[in-house]
Design a protein around this motif. Sequence first.
Motif, PDB file in Angstrom:
ATOM      1  N   GLU A  99       0.849  -1.195   0.000  1.00 58.64           N
ATOM      2  CA  GLU A  99       0.000   0.000   0.000  1.00 58.64           C
ATOM      3  C   GLU A  99       0.882   1.242   0.000  1.00 58.64           C
ATOM      4  O   GLU A  99       1.702   1.429   0.894  1.00 58.64           O
ATOM      5  N   PHE A 117      -0.496   4.554  -1.056  1.00 52.32           N
ATOM      6  CA  PHE A 117      -1.302   5.781  -1.129  1.00 52.32           C
ATOM      7  C   PHE A 117      -2.623   5.481  -0.447  1.00 52.32           C
ATOM      8  O   PHE A 117      -3.271   4.472  -0.737  1.00 52.32           O
ATOM      9  N   TYR A 118      -3.014   6.342   0.504  1.00 56.50           N
ATOM     10  CA  TYR A 118      -4.273   6.109   1.216  1.00 56.50           C
ATOM     11  C   TYR A 118      -4.961   7.429   1.517  1.00 56.50           C
ATOM     12  O   TYR A 118      -4.396   8.322   2.138  1.00 56.50           O
ATOM     13  N   LEU A 119      -6.219   7.529   1.077  1.00 54.68           N
ATOM     14  CA  LEU A 119      -7.055   8.697   1.340  1.00 54.68           C
ATOM     15  C   LEU A 119      -8.331   8.244   2.049  1.00 54.68           C
ATOM     16  O   LEU A 119      -9.254   7.726   1.418  1.00 54.68           O
ATOM     17  N   THR A 126      -5.788  14.975   3.151  1.00 58.37           N
ATOM     18  CA  THR A 126      -4.396  14.578   3.316  1.00 58.37           C
ATOM     19  C   THR A 126      -4.204  13.111   2.963  1.00 58.37           C
ATOM     20  O   THR A 126      -4.905  12.242   3.490  1.00 58.37           O
ATOM     21  N   GLU A 127      -3.251  12.846   2.077  1.00 56.34           N
ATOM     22  CA  GLU A 127      -2.859  11.462   1.767  1.00 56.34           C
ATOM     23  C   GLU A 127      -1.923  11.019   2.878  1.00 56.34           C
ATOM     24  O   GLU A 127      -0.938  11.692   3.180  1.00 56.34           O
ATOM     25  N   SER A 171       0.831  13.854   1.996  1.00 55.70           N
ATOM     26  CA  SER A 171       0.793  14.727   0.825  1.00 55.70           C
ATOM     27  C   SER A 171      -0.565  15.404   0.746  1.00 55.70           C
ATOM     28  O   SER A 171      -1.599  14.752   0.933  1.00 55.70           O
ATOM     29  N   ASN A 172      -0.555  16.704   0.497  1.00 56.00           N
ATOM     30  CA  ASN A 172      -1.799  17.447   0.349  1.00 56.00           C
ATOM     31  C   ASN A 172      -2.004  17.845  -1.110  1.00 56.00           C
ATOM     32  O   ASN A 172      -1.047  18.148  -1.823  1.00 56.00           O
ATOM     33  N   PRO A 173      -3.256  17.863  -1.560  1.00 58.39           N
ATOM     34  CA  PRO A 173      -3.515  18.056  -2.982  1.00 58.39           C
ATOM     35  C   PRO A 173      -3.598  19.515  -3.384  1.00 58.39           C
ATOM     36  O   PRO A 173      -3.690  20.408  -2.541  1.00 58.39           O
ATOM     37  N   TYR A 204     -15.387  11.783   0.701  1.00 56.19           N
ATOM     38  CA  TYR A 204     -15.284  12.900  -0.249  1.00 56.19           C
ATOM     39  C   TYR A 204     -16.653  13.130  -0.877  1.00 56.19           C
ATOM     40  O   TYR A 204     -17.291  12.192  -1.375  1.00 56.19           O
ATOM     41  N   TYR A 215      -2.913  15.171  -7.047  1.00 52.55           N
ATOM     42  CA  TYR A 215      -1.761  14.871  -6.196  1.00 52.55           C
ATOM     43  C   TYR A 215      -0.565  14.541  -7.083  1.00 52.55           C
ATOM     44  O   TYR A 215      -0.735  14.016  -8.200  1.00 52.55           O
ATOM     45  N   ARG A 273      -7.346   3.537  -1.811  1.00 55.50           N
ATOM     46  CA  ARG A 273      -6.004   2.983  -1.583  1.00 55.50           C
ATOM     47  C   ARG A 273      -5.388   2.623  -2.924  1.00 55.50           C
ATOM     48  O   ARG A 273      -6.064   2.093  -3.814  1.00 55.50           O
TER      49      ARG A 273
END
Length: 361
Positions: free
Chosen positions: A143, A145-147, A154-155, A160-162, A180, A190, A341
Amino acid sequence: MKKINLILTILFLALSSCEQSYIDDIQEVDPGEDMEAPSINVNFPLEGTQIRVVEDVTNITIDAEVTDDIEIEWVIFILNGEEITRFDDFRDFRRALLQYEFEGLENGDHLLEIVARDIVGNETSESVSFTKLEPYRPVYDNEIFYLPFDGDFTELVRISNPTVSGTGLGFAEGKVGRAYRGSSDGYLTYPADNLTNQEFSAVFWYKLNGSPDRAGLLVMSAPDETNSTNQNFRDKGFRLFREAAGPNQRFKLNVGNGSGENWFDGGPAADVDPGQDDWTHIAITINQQSCTVYLNGEVVSQGTYPGIDWENCDIISIGSGAPRFVGWGHLSTQSLIDELRIFDAVLSQEQIQTIMENDMN
């Protein structure tokens, strides 16, 4: 002699001008007139701030402004009941801009108190509560990437912020926690520098709003060099989207192989009824030989192809085809998205179903 007198006259005038050039005259103030306590403005952290980084321990810079009508004597910063620094030397004794880097902030709730005193003993204090969140630990192998969309964008794997485009994006009740909530023109992008791998999988929950009747969901495309205002270059990356199929919405995957495109269209098997009020689990897997699309853990489209080309696919768009897949009108979705994910491996059907079951429990 006349020249010497002229020079002396010029010097005298210059000095006289300097003496009269002050913006404000310095006035002596009687400390006995000081009836007001200092004022404190805490710039960071603010009340309720959540500090989210990939480390368990981090540094923060405390930032505050203190003002007084007469003169500040001292200011102290207190963190969790312990004094961490004191200021008592001020360039401007009525207004102090103060910063202090605190090292070693650990996970958990914290209380910052700032106390200021003026020269006659008037004191003021301000307190803020904030939290250092525990870093997210990937739940599944591979894994990257997770939102979760639990109140922010925030990821969590890389923090990481978009870039947020458009207006009206928000949050609603999700499949797990919050979700969302799309808008008529909003979407997220992103950086994708860690996503362009030989193997790629993405899974998420989607609660369909059929209006508009077509939209982008996840897009990683290269820029369209020939049509920058209406981009639709499909030889690189991938595009996951939906569009009307009679009364239903059909989910499709388009993948670029470098010299052309390949379609993974499940036909009626990939249709969802906009009238149903339920969540749909969507998953895609991509490697250099084949691609698969899943709805609710079942294969709806699968096939071989020459392999994906990731060249210049440097962003991922979420909630829209914009900015790089707009030529056919696949713009913002007004649906709900939750628990996105991404993996640098091809998930098996069993793994996808396991993730679904975990989210439902």
